[in-house]
Design an enzyme around this catalytic site. Structure first.
Site, short mmCIF file in Angstrom:
data_model
loop_
_atom_site.label_atom_id
_atom_site.label_comp_id
_atom_site.label_asym_id
_atom_site.label_seq_id
_atom_site.Cartn_x
_atom_site.Cartn_y
_atom_site.Cartn_z
N TYR A 61 0.83 -1.21 0.00
CA TYR A 61 0.00 0.00 0.00
C TYR A 61 0.86 1.26 0.00
O TYR A 61 1.88 1.33 0.67
CB TYR A 61 -0.93 0.01 1.21
CG TYR A 61 -2.04 -1.01 1.17
CD1 TYR A 61 -2.35 -1.70 0.00
CD2 TYR A 61 -2.77 -1.31 2.31
CE1 TYR A 61 -3.37 -2.64 -0.03
CE2 TYR A 61 -3.79 -2.24 2.29
CZ TYR A 61 -4.08 -2.92 1.12
OH TYR A 61 -5.09 -3.85 1.12
N HIS A 137 -1.82 -12.10 0.77
CA HIS A 137 -2.63 -11.10 0.07
C HIS A 137 -3.26 -11.67 -1.21
O HIS A 137 -4.44 -11.41 -1.50
CB HIS A 137 -1.74 -9.90 -0.27
CG HIS A 137 -2.48 -8.63 -0.47
ND1 HIS A 137 -1.87 -7.40 -0.41
CD2 HIS A 137 -3.78 -8.37 -0.75
CE1 HIS A 137 -2.76 -6.44 -0.63
NE2 HIS A 137 -3.92 -7.01 -0.85
N SER A 217 -13.70 -3.19 1.00
CA SER A 217 -14.58 -2.45 0.08
C SER A 217 -16.06 -2.71 0.38
O SER A 217 -16.84 -2.96 -0.54
CB SER A 217 -14.26 -2.80 -1.38
OG SER A 217 -12.96 -2.41 -1.72
N PRO A 218 -16.47 -2.65 1.65
CA PRO A 218 -17.87 -2.93 1.98
C PRO A 218 -18.83 -1.86 1.48
O PRO A 218 -20.05 -2.08 1.45
CB PRO A 218 -17.87 -2.98 3.51
CG PRO A 218 -16.74 -2.07 3.90
CD PRO A 218 -15.68 -2.29 2.85
N LEU A 219 -18.28 -0.71 1.06
CA LEU A 219 -19.12 0.37 0.55
C LEU A 219 -19.03 0.51 -0.96
O LEU A 219 -19.23 1.59 -1.52
CB LEU A 219 -18.72 1.69 1.24
CG LEU A 219 -18.82 1.67 2.77
CD1 LEU A 219 -18.29 2.96 3.37
CD2 LEU A 219 -20.26 1.42 3.21
N GLY A 220 -18.72 -0.62 -1.62
CA GLY A 220 -18.65 -0.58 -3.08
C GLY A 220 -17.60 0.38 -3.59
O GLY A 220 -17.81 1.08 -4.57
N ARG A 221 -16.45 0.42 -2.90
CA ARG A 221 -15.35 1.33 -3.24
C ARG A 221 -15.80 2.79 -3.25
O ARG A 221 -15.41 3.58 -4.10
CB ARG A 221 -14.71 0.93 -4.57
CG ARG A 221 -14.18 -0.51 -4.56
CD ARG A 221 -13.52 -0.89 -5.86
NE ARG A 221 -13.20 -2.31 -5.88
CZ ARG A 221 -12.08 -2.87 -5.41
NH1 ARG A 221 -11.16 -2.09 -4.89
NH2 ARG A 221 -11.88 -4.16 -5.48
N GLY A 222 -16.65 3.11 -2.27
CA GLY A 222 -17.10 4.49 -2.09
C GLY A 222 -18.37 4.85 -2.81
O GLY A 222 -18.97 5.91 -2.55
N SER A 225 -21.67 5.84 -0.88
CA SER A 225 -21.77 7.14 -0.22
C SER A 225 -22.72 8.09 -0.95
O SER A 225 -23.26 9.02 -0.36
CB SER A 225 -20.39 7.80 -0.13
OG SER A 225 -19.93 8.15 -1.43
#
Length: 343
Positions: A61, A137, A217-222, A225
């Protein structure tokens, strides 16, 4: 709404009890656009240490030309014994990022020598004596997974790592690795955009073996929002520019799922991100989420989802939306198309 991260789950069969909402540190150093200043990043990490406990990173990262930078930043936090005692630190090895003809190239590597080298380097960058949870990974499919896990078992026996995990593995790979050394957690993408593990045997396998699910990525990669209405909003260095789901017609179609979730969240009086995180955690006591953010206010908004309860009716409504609105485009991206001049 209080910020307190109230919901605790047990990590695997024999792991610790931790807040269900952890912190994914990848984006703090870039990936989805530019990173934070060091002081702003450390402020977020301090809050994550206090409220999330579980902080997730990887040896790759950061700027792809400077792998390990994310671990080094977290190491500045962990050199303070007070924070080291609070943080359950997770990192990874096995995803190799290189540069060829000016583009990003990604591969996997799992030979025993490399496994040990990566572990030693991560320990040094993180400034710790032991990694709490060490993940493979990506699986190196050019060699038997038993070779990789034989070395991981040695590292565990030597006390360099406490628990072992794996990411993006098949049911067969999970079983074979687990037979060498117990897997505590599987890290995998899971969200209303990507609920695949419930149908492809991965979740069933993990539950049979007592392995926790750590959803990245539980938020669909943002996307969930609701902030994004066009791919043009993404910076040149944002990986999402190279993902099929975020391009052209697919992006427009996928906004339909975002709008449906926003409507349910509005009725409940919570943000769509909070509703989604609560829904993921409601999948079972073996689920954890590690949303990432570069914003302190968004981190606090995410943490507050730990105090939200999803009713059966609300869960059914969300499930109905997911079944009705089909996501367009693959979730992966083509690294060969990512030009390094974007950085």
């Amino acid at each position: 709404m209080a910020t307190t991260n109230k919901l605790y789950h047990t990590l695997g069969q024999n792991g610790p009890k931790l807040p269900g909402i952890g912190y994914g540190a990848m984006t703090i150093e870039g990936g989805y656009g530019g990173g934070n200043t060091e002081e702003a990043a450390l402020e977020i990490l301090r809050t994550a240490a206090e409220e999330c406990t579980l902080i997730d990173t990887s040896n790759v990262y950061g700027d792809p030309r400077a792998p390990g930078r994310n671990e080094s930043l977290i190491g500045k936090l962990l050199q303070d014994r007070e924070y080291r005692s609070k943080v359950f630190i997770c990192t990874k090895f096995g995803l190799v990022m290189g540069i060829k003809d000016g583009s990003l190239v990604i591969d996997a590597r799992g030979d025993p020598e490399y496994v040990r080298q990566c572990c030693e380097e991560s320990l040094k960058r993180l400034q710790v004596d032991q990694i709490d949870l060490y993940y493979q990974h990506r699986v190196d499919r050019s060699r038997p997974i038993e070779e990789t896990w034989g070395e991981l078992k040695k590292l565990q026996e030597e006390g360099k790592v406490k628990y072992l995990g794996i990411s993006e593995a098949t049911p067969d790979e999970i079983r074979r690795a687990h037979a060498i050394a117990p897997i505590t957690a599987l890290q995998i993408e899971f969200s209303p955009f990507t609920p695949d593990i419930r149908e492809n045997g991965i979740l069933d396998t993990c539950r049979e073996l007592g392995i926790a699910i750590v959803a990245y990525s539980p938020l669909g990669r943002g996307m969930i929002s609701g902030e994004y209405t066009s791919p043009d909003q993404f910076e040149a260095s944002d990986y999402r520019r190279f993902m099929p789901r975020f391009q052209g017609e697919a992006f427009t179609e996928n906004l339909k799922l975002v709008e449906a979730i926003k409507n349910i969240a509005s009725k409940k009086g919570v943000s769509p991100t909070q509703l989604t995180l609560a829904w993921v955690l409601a999948q079972g006591e073996d689920f954890f989420v590690i949303p990432g953010t570069r914003s302190l206010s968004k981190l606090k908004d995410n943490i507050a989802a730990g105090s939200i309860t999803i009713s059966e009716e609300e869960k059914e409504e969300i499930e109905s939306v997911i079944a009705r609105i089909k996501v367009i485009g693959d979730r992966a991206f083509s690294p060969a198309g990512v030009k390094l001049n974007a950085w």
